[in-house]
Design a protein around this motif. Structure first.
Motif, short mmCIF file in Angstrom:
data_model
loop_
_atom_site.label_atom_id
_atom_site.label_comp_id
_atom_site.label_asym_id
_atom_site.label_seq_id
_atom_site.Cartn_x
_atom_site.Cartn_y
_atom_site.Cartn_z
N SER A 85 0.82 -1.22 0.00
CA SER A 85 0.00 0.00 0.00
C SER A 85 0.85 1.27 0.00
CB SER A 85 -0.96 0.00 1.19
OG SER A 85 -0.26 -0.11 2.41
N ILE A 86 1.85 1.33 0.88
CA ILE A 86 2.60 2.58 1.05
C ILE A 86 3.32 2.96 -0.25
CG2 ILE A 86 4.44 3.71 2.38
CD1 ILE A 86 3.64 1.90 4.76
N GLU A 87 3.95 1.96 -0.90
CA GLU A 87 4.73 2.31 -2.11
C GLU A 87 3.82 2.80 -3.24
OE1 GLU A 87 5.98 -2.01 -2.22
OE2 GLU A 87 6.06 -1.58 -4.36
N ASN A 88 2.59 2.27 -3.30
CA ASN A 88 1.69 2.72 -4.37
C ASN A 88 1.13 4.11 -4.09
OD1 ASN A 88 1.32 0.71 -6.64
ND2 ASN A 88 1.29 -0.61 -4.82
N ILE A 89 0.89 4.42 -2.82
CA ILE A 89 0.46 5.79 -2.49
C ILE A 89 1.61 6.76 -2.82
CG2 ILE A 89 -0.28 7.37 -0.63
CD1 ILE A 89 -2.42 5.27 -1.37
N ASP A 90 2.84 6.35 -2.48
CA ASP A 90 4.00 7.19 -2.83
C ASP A 90 4.06 7.40 -4.34
OD1 ASP A 90 4.74 7.42 -0.23
OD2 ASP A 90 6.36 5.93 -0.31
N ASN A 91 3.83 6.32 -5.09
CA ASN A 91 3.90 6.43 -6.57
C ASN A 91 2.92 7.47 -7.10
OD1 ASN A 91 5.77 4.46 -6.75
ND2 ASN A 91 4.40 2.84 -7.48
N ILE A 92 1.67 7.41 -6.61
CA ILE A 92 0.70 8.35 -7.19
C ILE A 92 0.97 9.79 -6.72
CG2 ILE A 92 -1.15 6.73 -7.82
CD1 ILE A 92 -2.63 7.57 -5.29
N MET A 93 1.55 9.91 -5.52
CA MET A 93 1.94 11.27 -5.09
C MET A 93 3.08 11.78 -5.97
SD MET A 93 1.58 10.98 -1.00
CE MET A 93 2.18 12.61 -0.66
N ASN A 94 3.98 10.88 -6.33
CA ASN A 94 5.11 11.30 -7.18
C ASN A 94 4.68 11.75 -8.57
OD1 ASN A 94 6.98 10.90 -5.23
ND2 ASN A 94 7.46 8.79 -5.82
N ILE A 95 3.52 11.23 -9.03
CA ILE A 95 3.07 11.72 -10.35
C ILE A 95 2.06 12.86 -10.19
CG2 ILE A 95 3.61 9.68 -11.74
CD1 ILE A 95 0.71 8.85 -11.53
N GLY A 96 1.95 13.41 -8.98
CA GLY A 96 1.22 14.66 -8.85
C GLY A 96 -0.08 14.61 -8.07
N MET A 97 -0.43 13.47 -7.47
CA MET A 97 -1.68 13.38 -6.71
C MET A 97 -1.60 14.24 -5.45
SD MET A 97 -4.56 11.38 -6.04
CE MET A 97 -5.61 11.38 -4.59
N ASN A 98 -2.55 15.14 -5.29
CA ASN A 98 -2.60 16.01 -4.11
C ASN A 98 -3.42 15.39 -3.00
OD1 ASN A 98 -1.11 18.33 -4.35
ND2 ASN A 98 -2.58 19.22 -5.81
N LEU A 99 -2.78 15.08 -1.90
CA LEU A 99 -3.53 14.56 -0.75
C LEU A 99 -3.64 15.67 0.29
CD1 LEU A 99 -1.82 11.06 -0.41
CD2 LEU A 99 -4.11 11.55 -1.28
N ASP A 100 -4.70 15.62 1.10
CA ASP A 100 -4.86 16.64 2.15
C ASP A 100 -3.72 16.51 3.16
OD1 ASP A 100 -7.09 17.47 0.92
OD2 ASP A 100 -8.52 16.65 2.36
N LYS A 101 -3.18 17.66 3.49
CA LYS A 101 -2.04 17.69 4.43
C LYS A 101 -2.24 18.82 5.43
CE LYS A 101 1.43 16.04 1.22
NZ LYS A 101 2.08 16.54 0.04
N SER A 102 -1.55 18.71 6.56
CA SER A 102 -1.48 19.82 7.51
C SER A 102 -0.02 19.95 7.89
CB SER A 102 -2.36 19.50 8.72
OG SER A 102 -2.12 20.44 9.71
N GLU A 103 0.51 21.15 7.79
CA GLU A 103 1.93 21.40 8.05
C GLU A 103 2.81 20.37 7.35
OE1 GLU A 103 2.22 21.61 12.27
OE2 GLU A 103 1.07 23.47 12.35
N ASN A 104 2.47 20.15 6.08
CA ASN A 104 3.23 19.23 5.22
C ASN A 104 3.16 17.75 5.61
OD1 ASN A 104 4.27 19.51 2.77
ND2 ASN A 104 6.41 19.80 3.44
N LYS A 105 2.30 17.42 6.55
CA LYS A 105 2.14 16.02 6.93
C LYS A 105 0.79 15.53 6.41
CE LYS A 105 5.02 15.24 10.88
NZ LYS A 105 5.17 15.80 12.20
N ILE A 106 0.77 14.31 5.83
CA ILE A 106 -0.48 13.77 5.29
C ILE A 106 -1.51 13.62 6.40
CG2 ILE A 106 -1.54 11.71 4.25
CD1 ILE A 106 1.03 11.23 2.77
N LEU A 107 -2.75 14.00 6.10
CA LEU A 107 -3.84 13.81 7.06
C LEU A 107 -4.50 12.46 6.80
CD1 LEU A 107 -5.57 17.31 6.99
CD2 LEU A 107 -4.29 16.31 8.89
N TYR A 108 -4.73 11.71 7.84
CA TYR A 108 -5.40 10.40 7.70
C TYR A 108 -6.76 10.49 8.39
CZ TYR A 108 -0.73 8.65 6.60
OH TYR A 108 0.51 8.45 6.03
#
Ligand SMILES: Cc1cc2nc3c(=O)[nH]c(=O)nc-3n(C[C@H](O)[C@H](O)[C@H](O)COP(=O)(O)OP(=O)(O)OC[C@H]3O[C@@H](n4cnc5c(N)ncnc54)[C@H](O)[C@@H]3O)c2cc1C
Length: 435
Positions: A85-108
């Protein structure tokens, strides 16, 4: 007309797009969608994508998935899902997927039956953002050709080997000769009267599998989402009120204003509880209330739900939302192995139409976008490894479809899929379906 490609992918949802992106760049890929590229269930996804928070969270993520699935899951597949799971989330973030964050940390966030907050999200329109990110990326790849409004009628089946597909585009048949076909044709919600799915999701992949004797599995496992917006007299898809609303504190009340279920229990349990109240009080819906939360917070965290309900005359910052269950997800499908290979040589199935066994009898919230990512990438890895060794035969006697025959085929496909679903489950009766 005849056309040669290396890989034909039917479907432009998360699984079809991500598979295309993970194929070697020297492969000639044709990706088709039955309607517009964005007319997918992927585009509708609101809540988010589940992922292990860290290596330490993997055992707990596995256990939550198994528990929600009533331990009918395939353990090996669930392990792959969590571990990758983690590597695939990293992959889509690397191609530009914007996830909600607070102070640069991903919000879960958290959804039903997850024991901790482990859902990444883009507000309440995660699917739209995933789809747009992947579509933008696919369009940059010169080796991938896209045909919209193109219907996959059948496979080119030579002695039980898949050697391409028969497609219909602009009123004309094209025979696609390909070394591999990937079915990424999505779910079955369009067959039901009440469903959150796009109406075009009519289980076409299942019909194709039935026609070609491809192994199917777990067709009896169909998920109903507890909280679809109740609207009187509507024939279109039901608008989903994401589980995240309950995850963020939303409460369910019956028509007497009483709570009747723990809102964070698995979907099937909550759906059954709601059906119980609807029957008991002879009303068409129950109420989901989040209005006690801060107005700005609601508008910012759930903009799509807020706006949609507002257009329908419901202000969710002030009043409860009328909801009832609707068909939502298909856990069963075309039986595949850990690399998404079906029982037919050179035919792969990915995403909702496949049955990897990760969901067992009931899908854990936000596990399906993740399944689409993890297992479509695995399909691509397997295809990359073997495609040079696949030789095509000369296809003869390929059926020729007229426009009228394609329309009949679509009707016939709906019929045979509904028949097969009913054959596999006594709970599925005629009234649930839209013929
Ligand atoms: C309202 C809603 C909210 C959801 N929220 C979430 C969520 O928050 N998190 C989560 O993990 N999951 C969620 N899901 C489930 C998830 O969105 C889907 O399971 C997943 O996106 C399916 O992806 P897919 O690639 O398999 O298919 P889809 O995205 O459904 O795409 C199917 C594709 O197949 C094509 N197709 C179908 N038949 C043919 C044919 N005969 N010929 C050619 N093309 C064909 C279609 O045109 C389309 O391009 C949600 C689903 C819905 C409906």
């Amino acid at each position: 007309m005849e056309m040669n490609v290396d890989v034909l992918i039917a479907g432009s949802g998360v699984s079809g797009l991500y598979c295309a992106l993970n194929l070697n760049k020297n492969l000639n890929v044709l990706l088709i969608s039955k309607s517009k590229l964005t007319d997918t269930n992927t585009y509708l996804a609101q809540g988010g994508i589940a992922t292990a928070r860290s290596k330490d969270d993997i055992p707990s993520f596995i256990e939550d998935t198994l528990k929600a699935g009533k331990y009918k899951n395939k353990l090996e597949s669930v392990k792959v899902l969590a571990e990758e799971s983690i590597e695939n989330i990293d992959n889509i973030m690397n191609i530009g997927m914007n996830l909600d964050k607070s102070e640069n940390k991903i919000l879960y966030t958290r959804e039903g039956a997850h024991s901790i907050n482990r859902i990444v999200h883009s507000k309440d329109h995660t699917g739209e953002i995933v789809a747009d990110t992947l579509i933008n990326e696919v369009k940059k790849h010169k080796n991938i050709t896209i045909y919209e409004d193109t219907y996959l009628c059948d496979l080119i089946n030579i002695n039980n080997k898949c050697e391409g597909g028969i497609i219909f585009k602009d009123g004309k048949q094209i025979n696609i000769h390909s070394k591999v076909v990937v079915l990424a044709t999505g779910g079955i919600g369009g067959l039901f009267k009440n469903s959150t799915n796009q109406r075009i999701m009519t289980g076409d992949g299942i019909a194709i599998a039935l026609r070609n004797n491809v192994k199917l599995e777990n067709l009896q496992y169909i998920q109903f989402h507890p909280t679809a917006l109740y609207e009187k007299n509507t024939d279109s898809k039901r608008f989903l009120i994401s589980e995240a609303v309950r995850g963020e504190g939303g409460l369910l009340f019956n028509s007497k204003g009483e709570r009747f279920v723990n809102e964070l229990l698995p979907r099937d349990v909550v759906s059954k509880a709601i059906y119980g109240e609807i029957k008991k009080f002879k009303v068409p819906y129950v109420n989901l209330d989040i209005s006690f939360k801060d107005k700005d917070y609601i508008e910012n965290r759930f903009p799509s739900i807020y706006n949609h309900c507002f257009e329908k005359g419901i202000n969710i910052t002030k009043e409860p939302i009328p909801v009832s269950p609707a068909q939502h997800y298909f856990m069963g499908g075309i039986s595949v192995d850990l690399y998404s290979k079906t029982s037919m040589e050179n035919l792969y199935a990915v995403g909702e139409i496949s049955c990897t066994g990760v969901h067992g009898a009931n899908r854990l919230a936000s596990n399906s976008l993740l399944e689409g990512l993890v297992f479509s990438r695995r399909a691509a890895i397997s295809i990359n490894n073997k495609i040079d060794n696949i030789k095509l035969h000369k296809a003869e006697n390929i059926k020729i479809f007229t426009k009228c025959e394609v329309e009949n085929l679509k009707k016939e496909n709906r019929k045979i899929v509904i028949q097969e679903l009913k054959r596999r489950s006594e709970d599925l009766h005629d009234e649930l379906f839209k013929y």
